[in-house]
Design a protein around this motif. Structure first.
Motif, PDB file in Angstrom:
ATOM      1  N   SER A 131       0.742  -1.186  -0.014  1.00 25.03           N
ATOM      2  CA  SER A 131      -0.080  -0.037  -0.015  1.00 25.03           C
ATOM      3  C   SER A 131       0.966   1.282   0.049  1.00 25.03           C
ATOM      4  O   SER A 131       0.283   2.316  -0.590  1.00 25.03           O
ATOM      5  N   SER A 132       2.035   1.348   0.364  1.00 23.55           N
ATOM      6  CA  SER A 132       2.945   2.386   0.698  1.00 23.55           C
ATOM      7  C   SER A 132       3.356   2.784  -0.725  1.00 23.55           C
ATOM      8  O   SER A 132       3.742   3.890  -1.013  1.00 23.55           O
ATOM      9  N   LEU A 133       3.402   1.762  -1.834  1.00 22.79           N
ATOM     10  CA  LEU A 133       3.773   2.246  -3.212  1.00 22.79           C
ATOM     11  C   LEU A 133       2.568   2.497  -3.904  1.00 22.79           C
ATOM     12  O   LEU A 133       2.724   3.240  -4.860  1.00 22.79           O
ATOM     13  N   SER A 357       9.379   8.178  -1.153  1.00 24.68           N
ATOM     14  CA  SER A 357      10.218   6.954  -1.103  1.00 24.68           C
ATOM     15  C   SER A 357      11.682   7.364  -1.155  1.00 24.68           C
ATOM     16  O   SER A 357      12.021   8.180  -1.869  1.00 24.68           O
ATOM     17  N   ILE A 358      12.448   6.644  -0.376  1.00 23.91           N
ATOM     18  CA  ILE A 358      13.819   7.135  -0.468  1.00 23.91           C
ATOM     19  C   ILE A 358      14.764   5.702  -0.324  1.00 23.91           C
ATOM     20  O   ILE A 358      14.257   4.634   0.128  1.00 23.91           O
ATOM     21  N   LEU A 359      15.501   5.503  -1.276  1.00 18.71           N
ATOM     22  CA  LEU A 359      16.259   4.606  -1.753  1.00 18.71           C
ATOM     23  C   LEU A 359      17.865   4.818  -1.609  1.00 18.71           C
ATOM     24  O   LEU A 359      18.308   5.793  -2.244  1.00 18.71           O
ATOM     25  N   LYS A 360      18.517   3.917  -0.782  1.00 20.31           N
ATOM     26  CA  LYS A 360      20.007   4.138  -0.453  1.00 20.31           C
ATOM     27  C   LYS A 360      20.582   2.827  -0.849  1.00 20.31           C
ATOM     28  O   LYS A 360      20.273   1.786  -0.347  1.00 20.31           O
ATOM     29  N   TYR A 361      21.895   3.037  -1.655  1.00 21.83           N
ATOM     30  CA  TYR A 361      22.517   2.050  -2.154  1.00 21.83           C
ATOM     31  C   TYR A 361      23.844   2.007  -1.084  1.00 21.83           C
ATOM     32  O   TYR A 361      24.407   3.029  -1.094  1.00 21.83           O
ATOM     33  N   PHE A 362      24.208   0.916  -0.505  1.00 17.47           N
ATOM     34  CA  PHE A 362      25.427   0.574   0.396  1.00 17.47           C
ATOM     35  C   PHE A 362      26.394  -0.070  -0.645  1.00 17.47           C
ATOM     36  O   PHE A 362      26.407  -1.392  -0.639  1.00 17.47           O
ATOM     37  N   ASN A 370      15.403   0.726   1.281  1.00 14.46           N
ATOM     38  CA  ASN A 370      14.348   1.252   0.887  1.00 14.46           C
ATOM     39  C   ASN A 370      13.099   1.863   1.881  1.00 14.46           C
ATOM     40  O   ASN A 370      12.693   0.939   2.506  1.00 14.46           O
ATOM     41  N   LEU A 371      12.976   2.888   1.917  1.00 13.36           N
ATOM     42  CA  LEU A 371      11.761   3.195   2.886  1.00 13.36           C
ATOM     43  C   LEU A 371      10.677   4.093   2.103  1.00 13.36           C
ATOM     44  O   LEU A 371      10.926   5.059   1.565  1.00 13.36           O
ATOM     45  N   ASN A 372       9.524   3.617   1.948  1.00 16.44           N
ATOM     46  CA  ASN A 372       8.320   4.155   1.315  1.00 16.44           C
ATOM     47  C   ASN A 372       7.136   4.670   2.541  1.00 16.44           C
ATOM     48  O   ASN A 372       6.823   3.952   3.588  1.00 16.44           O
ATOM     49  N   LEU A 373       6.842   5.814   2.259  1.00 20.36           N
ATOM     50  CA  LEU A 373       5.746   6.396   2.965  1.00 20.36           C
ATOM     51  C   LEU A 373       4.457   6.970   2.285  1.00 20.36           C
ATOM     52  O   LEU A 373       4.799   7.575   1.385  1.00 20.36           O
ATOM     53  N   ARG A 374       3.533   6.580   2.848  1.00 22.75           N
ATOM     54  CA  ARG A 374       2.178   7.325   2.010  1.00 22.75           C
ATOM     55  C   ARG A 374       1.002   7.386   3.209  1.00 22.75           C
ATOM     56  O   ARG A 374       0.837   6.631   4.115  1.00 22.75           O
ATOM     57  N   GLN A 375       0.384   8.518   2.859  1.00 21.15           N
ATOM     58  CA  GLN A 375      -0.790   9.057   3.563  1.00 21.15           C
ATOM     59  C   GLN A 375      -1.837   9.085   2.480  1.00 21.15           C
ATOM     60  O   GLN A 375      -1.711  10.176   1.793  1.00 21.15           O
ATOM     61  N   GLU A 376      -2.799   8.391   2.835  1.00 18.39           N
ATOM     62  CA  GLU A 376      -4.081   8.835   1.784  1.00 18.39           C
ATOM     63  C   GLU A 376      -5.075   9.363   2.533  1.00 18.39           C
ATOM     64  O   GLU A 376      -5.426   8.785   3.489  1.00 18.39           O
ATOM     65  N   LEU A 377      -6.068  10.194   1.848  1.00 16.70           N
ATOM     66  CA  LEU A 377      -7.161  10.770   2.419  1.00 16.70           C
ATOM     67  C   LEU A 377      -8.315  10.333   1.576  1.00 16.70           C
ATOM     68  O   LEU A 377      -8.394  10.683   0.257  1.00 16.70           O
ATOM     69  N   ILE A 378      -9.045   9.768   2.350  1.00 14.27           N
ATOM     70  CA  ILE A 378     -10.456   8.983   1.321  1.00 14.27           C
ATOM     71  C   ILE A 378     -11.755   9.644   2.089  1.00 14.27           C
ATOM     72  O   ILE A 378     -11.790   9.300   3.185  1.00 14.27           O
ATOM     73  N   GLU A 379     -12.598  10.007   1.275  1.00  9.62           N
ATOM     74  CA  GLU A 379     -13.716  10.652   1.890  1.00  9.62           C
ATOM     75  C   GLU A 379     -14.566   9.660   2.583  1.00  9.62           C
ATOM     76  O   GLU A 379     -14.902   8.602   2.267  1.00  9.62           O
ATOM     77  N   GLY A 380     -14.896  10.087   3.743  1.00 11.84           N
ATOM     78  CA  GLY A 380     -15.484   9.194   4.746  1.00 11.84           C
ATOM     79  C   GLY A 380     -14.895   8.216   5.630  1.00 11.84           C
ATOM     80  O   GLY A 380     -15.359   7.584   6.398  1.00 11.84           O
ATOM     81  N   TYR A 381     -13.545   8.169   5.511  1.00 10.82           N
ATOM     82  CA  TYR A 381     -12.726   7.381   6.258  1.00 10.82           C
ATOM     83  C   TYR A 381     -11.669   7.942   7.017  1.00 10.82           C
ATOM     84  O   TYR A 381     -10.856   8.804   6.356  1.00 10.82           O
ATOM     85  N   GLU A 382     -11.094   7.485   7.932  1.00 12.56           N
ATOM     86  CA  GLU A 382      -9.688   7.747   8.608  1.00 12.56           C
ATOM     87  C   GLU A 382      -8.704   6.641   8.246  1.00 12.56           C
ATOM     88  O   GLU A 382      -8.773   5.614   8.547  1.00 12.56           O
ATOM     89  N   SER A 388       6.492   1.275   4.757  1.00 12.42           N
ATOM     90  CA  SER A 388       7.249   0.036   4.351  1.00 12.42           C
ATOM     91  C   SER A 388       8.711   0.224   4.455  1.00 12.42           C
ATOM     92  O   SER A 388       9.228   1.489   4.275  1.00 12.42           O
ATOM     93  N   LEU A 389       9.224  -0.867   4.832  1.00 11.92           N
ATOM     94  CA  LEU A 389      10.973  -0.820   4.998  1.00 11.92           C
ATOM     95  C   LEU A 389      11.351  -2.001   4.164  1.00 11.92           C
ATOM     96  O   LEU A 389      10.793  -3.235   4.483  1.00 11.92           O
ATOM     97  N   GLY A 390      12.094  -1.799   3.281  1.00  7.50           N
ATOM     98  CA  GLY A 390      12.726  -2.951   2.658  1.00  7.50           C
ATOM     99  C   GLY A 390      14.434  -2.978   2.366  1.00  7.50           C
ATOM    100  O   GLY A 390      14.815  -1.961   2.438  1.00  7.50           O
ATOM    101  N   LEU A 391      15.018  -4.061   2.494  1.00  5.43           N
ATOM    102  CA  LEU A 391      16.200  -4.290   2.503  1.00  5.43           C
ATOM    103  C   LEU A 391      16.540  -5.416   1.428  1.00  5.43           C
ATOM    104  O   LEU A 391      15.852  -6.423   1.503  1.00  5.43           O
ATOM    105  N   GLU A 392      17.670  -5.325   0.856  1.00  6.65           N
ATOM    106  CA  GLU A 392      18.060  -6.334  -0.237  1.00  6.65           C
ATOM    107  C   GLU A 392      19.413  -6.247  -0.584  1.00  6.65           C
ATOM    108  O   GLU A 392      20.129  -5.113  -0.669  1.00  6.65           O
ATOM    109  N   GLY A 393      20.022  -7.300  -0.982  1.00  8.89           N
ATOM    110  CA  GLY A 393      21.558  -7.364  -0.991  1.00  8.89           C
ATOM    111  C   GLY A 393      22.169  -8.983  -1.417  1.00  8.89           C
ATOM    112  O   GLY A 393      21.551  -9.771  -1.131  1.00  8.89           O
ATOM    113  N   LYS A 394      23.428  -8.807  -1.550  1.00  3.19           N
ATOM    114  CA  LYS A 394      24.302 -10.001  -1.574  1.00  3.19           C
ATOM    115  C   LYS A 394      24.740 -10.491  -0.073  1.00  3.19           C
ATOM    116  O   LYS A 394      24.944  -9.810   0.668  1.00  3.19           O
TER     117      LYS A 394
END
Length: 632
Positions: A131-133, A357-362, A370-382, A388-394
């Motif tokens: 959902s963050s993406l 979204s913030i992506l950092k290579y080491f 990778n840090l993804n952040l999202r805030q949605e505003l939908i009529e009638g709902y909170e 989300s936080l993701g890590l990937e590598g060798k």
């Protein structure tokens, strides 16, 4: 939005004269960059050239049945088909075209049997919560497809047609024209089938052999993609897609032949502008989607129509701060309108969102975060905040790892809220906490004769406020936030390629174990507590072998679906089944064109099975296709 554009344009204007190496590529992708660049830690499967070759004549539903271990819930030949990913419901999977979420606003799903896989040259499957993406509803996963333009002087024309069992006639036309500035792709498909197959009716006394009735389908569609490279770093693209299906709906094995029919059509259009500089890029895109359905049942005297309209808009800016640090941010706005008889009036919904979204290579340790952040505003709902936080590598030599943790959500559909009688406007959004970890292996790229890749994943998700429709005390059905569901499991995918001169072979395999358990008891006598959800098999697998030599090819696909419970108490179930599909093809090259013949045997082992209870499926059947093509 105008202010955001100005910020994107001016942030790195001092470097605007420098061109990044991506501009040298002949393929200019208008596909959502988020799935390719900011999905760190998530499992993403892409259908390669050989996969697309095998599913060219299939619907997206049949393509996913053949090439993935996700469960496709189908009501029969030519009938509604939807996907369940990682033990979630059909409303938890996003269908994303050209980067736009196209699930119907009233049902939060799409009929995959009406989407031709051959229309598209990019098909990707994203597994798990995101959902963050991609926003609302991506709890189980998402399916992405589009046509990426290729700016090279080329003309390609393909005309195909064929016949199959059960009075099935079909054809397709594909025309692709491009040069260094313009890309155009036109596709047309047509399919007409009676679907009058024989089956053993185990629901009737003596299990008589019967013929499926009232199952005719006429389905056709056209898609047009246009892209224009304004400059070396700017592209404008537009797409138009019309799909129409007129079908009769057969009865079940327990009833007499159905007397119902349904007409569906959809209009989907999109336009986008993309500019790429060395240190930043801007993407603006908009889409308009219209869907219509007319359902008639002469026995029950039902004549129901609905029409929905959607307007989707997004602005996205990506900044390459240096070679190992990227930021992607943007805003979106969506408007839904539904004119449905049972809603008793026109209903609308506004929603918007902001994401980062913030992506950092080491580089020293060959890992990325990778840090993804999202805030949605939908009529009638909170709507809950979705990070989300993701890590990937060798990890070691050719072995790597992935980790991803996310919070996801889905708001109630328009049917959940407004259906009369039964709609509930007090429903809460569903929310989930998800985590997954993967180990993957990729062979060295310099070995061209033998390459292989494998990935094994463990996932866990806890979904709260699960919306479920149940009978009410007033005699009709209605939705409530009744369930807390724990979804966990193991996935494995592998692919091995061998190439020796003019001979090549590809072995593909996948397996999924999906445990999807109700963890909430509505009463002391609730026998569904800690039981597997209905129509979600714990075990699903397939293996496929493709052999190619010069202009000849043969492929065999063998799939398995485990038992599926048909009641919440898990006391009734449909038995497991195996399916085998065989395809033979031969190409005959001529001086100015190519001719290819295909012969398919579906359900090779003549298996009698039901994907949905009392909905018969065809046994062994055949298909022949001829394709004429030329390339200049």
């Amino acid at each position: 939005m105008i202010i955001t554009i100005l910020i994107c344009e001016n942030s790195f204007s001092q470097n605007s004269g420098i061109r990044d190496t991506i501009l040298k590529l002949k393929t200019f992708s208008v596909f959502s960059d988020k799935i390719n660049e900011f999905s760190t830690g998530l499992k993403v499967s892409k259908l390669d050239t050989n996969d697309l070759r095998l599913v060219k004549s299939l619907s997206l539903a049949d393509a996913l049945i053949s090439l993935t271990s996700s469960y496709i819930k189908t009501y029969g030949q030519g009938s509604l088909a939807s996907i369940s990913m990682r033990g979630t419901s059909i409303t938890h999977t996003g269908i994303i075209w050209n980067g736009f979420y196209i699930n119907s606003p009233n049902l939060a799903m799409n009929d995959l049997s009406l989407i031709p896989a051959g229309f598209f040259n990019n098909i990707e499957i994203q597994h798990g919560g995101a959902s963050s993406l991609f926003g609302n509803g991506i709890i189980g996963g998402s399916i992405h497809f589009n046509n990426a333009p290729v700016f090279a002087k080329q003309t390609y024309v393909e005309i195909g047609g064929g016949i199959g069992s059960f009075h099935n006639y079909f054809g397709n036309i594909l025309v692709q024209v491009s040069d260094k500035k313009i890309f155009s792709k036109t596709g047309i498909v047509y399919n007409n089938a009676l679907n009058d197959f024989s089956y053993i009716n185990t629901a009737q006394f003596g299990s008589p052999k019967e013929v499926q009735k009232n199952a005719e389908v006429i389905n056709y569609g056209i898609i047009q993609d246009l892209s224009w490279m304004l400059k070396k770093n700017q592209v404008v693209s537009g797409s138009f897609w019309y799909q129409n299906a007129d079908k009769n709906i057969p009865g079940t094995m327990t009833s007499v032949s159905g007397n119902s029919s349904q007409l569906d059509y959809s209009i989907r259009s999109s336009v986008d502008w993309k500019k790429i500089e060395q240190n930043y890029s801007v993407l603006m895109k908009s889409a308009y989607i219209e869907e219509y359905e007319h359902y008639i049942d002469t026995t029950l005297i039902i004549d129901s129509q609905f029409k929905t309209q959607s307007s989707l808009n997004e602005l996205e800016c990506k900044f390459n701060l240096n070679h190992d640090f990227k930021i992607n941010t943007g805003i979106n706005y969506t408007f839904y309108q539904a004119d449905i008889q049972v809603y008793k009036g026109l209903k609308t919904q506004n929603q918007g969102g902001i994401f980062l979204s913030i992506l950092k290579y080491f580089k020293k340790i060959y890992w990325s975060a990778n840090l993804n952040l999202r805030q949605e505003l939908i009529e009638g709902y909170e709507v809950p905040f979705s990070p989300s936080l993701g890590l990937e590598g060798k990890i070691w030599k050719n072995i790597g790892g992935k980790l991803n943790f996310s919070k996801n959500f889905r708001v109630p559909t328009m049917n959940d809220r407004f259906w009369q009688p039964g709609g509930n406007e007090n429903l809460k959004p569903e929310s989930s906490l998800s985590g997954e970890g993967s180990l993957f292996y990729k062979s060295q790229k310099n070995d061209k004769k033998l390459t292989s890749e494998f990935i094994a994943t463990y996932y866990y998700s806890l979904i709260d406020n699960w919306i479920e429709w149940n009978p009410t005390q007033y005699g009709y059905w209605g939705p409530q936030n009744l369930r807390k569901v724990k979804s966990s499991g193991i996935e494995f995918e592998g692919k091995t390629r061998v190439k020796l001169g003019k001979f090549s072979a590809v072995l593909s395999e996948a397996y999924t174990y999906a445990s999807s358990i109700n963890m909430d008891s509505s009463s002391n006598t609730d026998e569904s507590f800690k039981k597997q959800l209905i129509y979600i098999p714990e075990n699903k697998a397939f293996v496929q072998i493709l052999l190619l030599y010069k202009n000849f090819g043969i492929s065999y696909n063998h799939s398995f679906a485990g038992i599926r419970y048909t009641n919440p108490e898990n006391t009734k179930f449909l038995p497991e089944y195996y399916l085998g599909n065989l395809k033979l093809e031969a190409g005959i090259p001529f001086k100015s064109f190519n001719l290819k013949a295909e012969f398919h045997i579906n359900n090779l082992w003549n298996t009698s099975y039901q994907a949905i209870e009392w909905r018969p499926m065809p046994q062994q059947n055949y298909l022949v296709k001829l394709t004429l093509s030329f390339k200049h």
